[in-house]
Design a protein around this motif. Structure first.
Motif, short mmCIF file in Angstrom:
data_model
loop_
_atom_site.label_atom_id
_atom_site.label_comp_id
_atom_site.label_asym_id
_atom_site.label_seq_id
_atom_site.Cartn_x
_atom_site.Cartn_y
_atom_site.Cartn_z
N TRP A 98 12.57 91.18 88.13
CA TRP A 98 12.74 89.95 87.82
C TRP A 98 11.62 89.41 86.78
N GLY A 99 10.31 89.45 87.23
CA GLY A 99 9.46 88.79 86.23
C GLY A 99 9.33 89.66 85.06
N PHE A 100 9.44 90.99 85.12
CA PHE A 100 9.42 91.60 83.83
C PHE A 100 10.77 91.33 82.93
N VAL A 101 11.81 91.20 83.39
CA VAL A 101 13.21 91.35 82.62
C VAL A 101 13.04 89.75 82.11
N VAL A 102 12.96 88.69 82.84
CA VAL A 102 12.82 87.56 82.20
C VAL A 102 11.69 87.22 81.35
N GLY A 103 10.50 87.59 81.72
CA GLY A 103 9.54 87.50 80.72
C GLY A 103 9.36 88.04 79.65
N LYS A 104 9.77 89.22 79.67
CA LYS A 104 9.96 90.09 78.19
C LYS A 104 11.00 89.96 77.36
N THR A 105 12.24 89.30 78.28
CA THR A 105 13.17 88.96 77.28
C THR A 105 12.97 87.62 76.28
N ALA A 106 12.25 86.90 76.85
CA ALA A 106 11.38 85.65 76.19
C ALA A 106 10.52 86.34 75.33
N SER A 107 9.63 87.28 75.55
CA SER A 107 8.90 87.93 74.51
C SER A 107 9.38 88.62 73.34
N CYS A 108 10.58 89.20 73.71
CA CYS A 108 11.36 89.89 72.64
C CYS A 108 12.04 88.64 71.55
N ALA A 109 12.31 87.51 71.93
CA ALA A 109 12.68 86.50 71.13
C ALA A 109 11.30 85.98 70.27
N ALA A 110 10.48 85.90 71.02
CA ALA A 110 9.06 85.36 70.41
C ALA A 110 8.60 86.42 69.21
N MET A 111 8.77 87.71 69.51
CA MET A 111 8.39 88.84 68.65
C MET A 111 9.23 88.84 67.55
N ALA A 112 10.56 88.66 67.51
CA ALA A 112 11.60 88.62 66.53
C ALA A 112 11.33 87.39 65.79
N LEU A 113 11.13 86.27 66.29
CA LEU A 113 10.52 85.21 65.30
C LEU A 113 9.24 85.15 64.67
N THR A 114 8.43 85.97 65.53
CA THR A 114 7.12 86.50 64.51
C THR A 114 7.24 86.99 63.47
N ALA A 115 8.41 88.38 63.36
CA ALA A 115 8.66 89.02 62.45
C ALA A 115 9.12 88.52 61.18
N GLY A 116 10.19 87.40 61.79
CA GLY A 116 10.79 86.67 60.73
C GLY A 116 9.71 85.67 59.89
N ALA A 117 8.90 84.99 60.66
CA ALA A 117 7.97 84.07 60.00
C ALA A 117 6.94 85.05 58.97
N TYR A 118 6.72 86.34 59.21
CA TYR A 118 5.93 86.97 58.30
C TYR A 118 6.92 87.73 56.93
N VAL A 119 8.15 87.96 57.36
CA VAL A 119 9.05 88.49 56.30
C VAL A 119 9.40 87.61 55.55
N TRP A 120 9.86 86.27 55.99
CA TRP A 120 10.63 85.01 55.09
C TRP A 120 10.04 83.96 55.70
N PRO A 121 8.67 83.47 55.38
CA PRO A 121 8.46 82.26 56.00
C PRO A 121 9.31 81.01 55.48
N GLY A 122 9.45 80.29 56.60
CA GLY A 122 10.56 79.15 56.49
C GLY A 122 12.07 79.42 57.06
N HIS A 123 12.26 80.66 56.95
CA HIS A 123 13.79 81.26 57.37
C HIS A 123 13.41 82.37 58.61
N GLU A 124 12.62 81.79 59.60
CA GLU A 124 12.51 82.80 60.64
C GLU A 124 13.67 83.06 61.45
N ARG A 125 14.36 82.14 61.48
CA ARG A 125 15.64 82.13 62.67
C ARG A 125 16.50 83.51 62.11
N PRO A 126 17.23 83.20 60.89
CA PRO A 126 17.99 84.18 60.38
C PRO A 126 17.34 85.76 60.47
#
Length: 424
Positions: A98-126
């Protein structure tokens, strides 16, 4: 008709060799954290940053050794969820999963937003949503294709990090005196920095969670985990020394993008865009490895009906848990599109440290005939790892501890509800 949810669950095919397993571990560990983790750690530990890194590495080594020994004995998808279930009982396996799935699912979203911030600053979400969709689709075409992508990402990131280290250490701004611990390096700060830096090493669990897809797992996994961890330790130590020598603890603590700031301070500002590209690649590689790990733990929990049974289906053509992967991908897409999790996933740190505490407690129960190492060595490593995980978990910021404990309490409640209403 799909019969994968029958009483005899379909198994995943063993496709990964030693190189693939090491690569996936490296892809998970050498992620976007290396481009940002040293700043908050320096704020906590000051000039004691390297002490915090050493402590995090010690705890990570103990966790890795325990995980490797357990994976050799229980080579199934799910990692510590399986070890806790088999060695300590269903409740502890459920809590770890439970701790792994819940915590790391949130980490997945955070990592995706981090990639977005570097690839296209200001348009992280798409960008984040597109990245999750693309990598989830890649995973659905087989774990070996994911390993190929991870191998390319790791090569790019290592090349970028090597250029940063060489540039920094050969510049006139590098000062070895800034590496020495000063009066600001207190015990509390070093412990908190170690807790923050621990996630630089936490990706070796990805090798264990893929245990059902590794060839000759009893031999391959115990070799792959320490190799991946050792390479990562060398890389992170070199990066920490380079950034600290050039920036010093105060400037490093204030840096928004420490590695980019390091190359600018070293007199090579033209390298900063390369560092940004490396950070984006690292984030994508870590995101891919995270989705792999979360989906395999989801598969294992669904097989035991701790999660909905349809998530246990294995797609026969590509031998992947497609339902689990699509479900994880869908949740991450929703989170990445709607919630800013980059500053609000402290509970993930707490949850994963508890996850590894369960792994060490499970390793403590290994009998002499179940491992090639001496039992005294196995138990000493497990005890140090367990104590280290709990110490670092409760050294995290108070909000992280409270939120993490609440998440685990919700997991315990879900177990109690399932036990109460599920027929035996």
């Amino acid at each position: 008709m799909d019969d994968t949810t029958a009483a005899e669950p379909a198994a995943l095919r063993r496709r990964l060799g030693l190189t693939d397993a090491v690569t996936i571990g490296l892809g998970a560990m050498i992620g976007a954290g290396v481009f940002a983790a040293f700043a908050p750690a320096a704020r906590a530990a000051g000039s004691g940053l390297l002490l915090g890194l050493a402590l995090a590495a010690l705890v990570a080594y103990c966790n890795a050794a325990s995980s490797a020994r357990l994976a050799a004995r229980h080579p199934a998808s799910g990692g510590t969820y399986v070890y806790g279930r088999e060695r300590l009982g269903p409740f502890w396996g459920h809590l770890a999963g439970w701790g792994f799935v819940v915590g790391k699912t949130a980490s997945c979203a955070a990592m995706a937003l981090t990639a977005g911030a570097y690839v296209w600053p200001g348009h992280e979400r798409p960008v984040a949503v597109a990245a999750v969709v693309a990598l989830t689709a890649l995973n659905c075409f087989g774990v070996q294709k994911s390993a190929w992508f991870t191998r390319a990402a790791v090569a790019v990131v290592l090349a970028v990090l090597a250029s940063v280290v060489v540039t920094a250490l050969t510049s006139s701004r590098a000062d070895a005196a800034q590496l020495e611990p000063g009066a600001d390096a207190d015990v509390t700060g070093v412990l908190q920095a170690a807790g923050l830096l621990f996630f630089a090493f936490a990706g070796y669990a990805r090798v264990a969670t893929l245990g059902e897809e590794v060839r000759d797992p009893a031999r391959t996994i115990p070799r792959a985990i320490p190799v991946a961890l050792g390479i990562t330790l060398v890389v992170y130590a070199a990066v920490a020394v380079a950034t600290l020598a050039v920036l010093g603890p105060d400037r490093l603590a204030a840096a928004g993008a420490p590695l980019a700031e390091t190359v600018r301070a070293a007199g090579v500002p033209e390298l900063a865009p390369v560092v940004r590209a490396g950070a984006a690649t690292a984030a994508l590689g870590a995101l891919l490895a995270l989705i792999l790990g979360v989906s395999r733990t989801t598969l294992a929990m669904a097989r035991d009906r701790h999660l909905p049974g349809f998530l246990a289906a294995v797609e026969p053509r590509h031998d992947v848990p497609r339902h689990a992967e699509l479900a994880v991908g869908a949740v991450v897409v929703v989170l990445a599109a709607t919630v800013d999790l980059r500053g609000a996933i402290g509970f993930s740190s707490f949850g994963v440290l508890v996850y590894y505490a369960v792994a060490n407690a499970s390793a403590w129960t290994l009998r002499a005939e179940e491992t090639t190492a001496r039992r005294t060595v196995v138990r000493t490593v497990a005890a140090v790892g367990l104590a280290g995980c709990l110490l670092l978990a409760f050294s995290l910021p108070v909000t992280s501890v409270i939120t993490g404990a609440a998440v685990l309490a919700a997991g315990a409640l879900s177990y109690a509800v399932r036990a109460r209403f599920t027929p035996r």
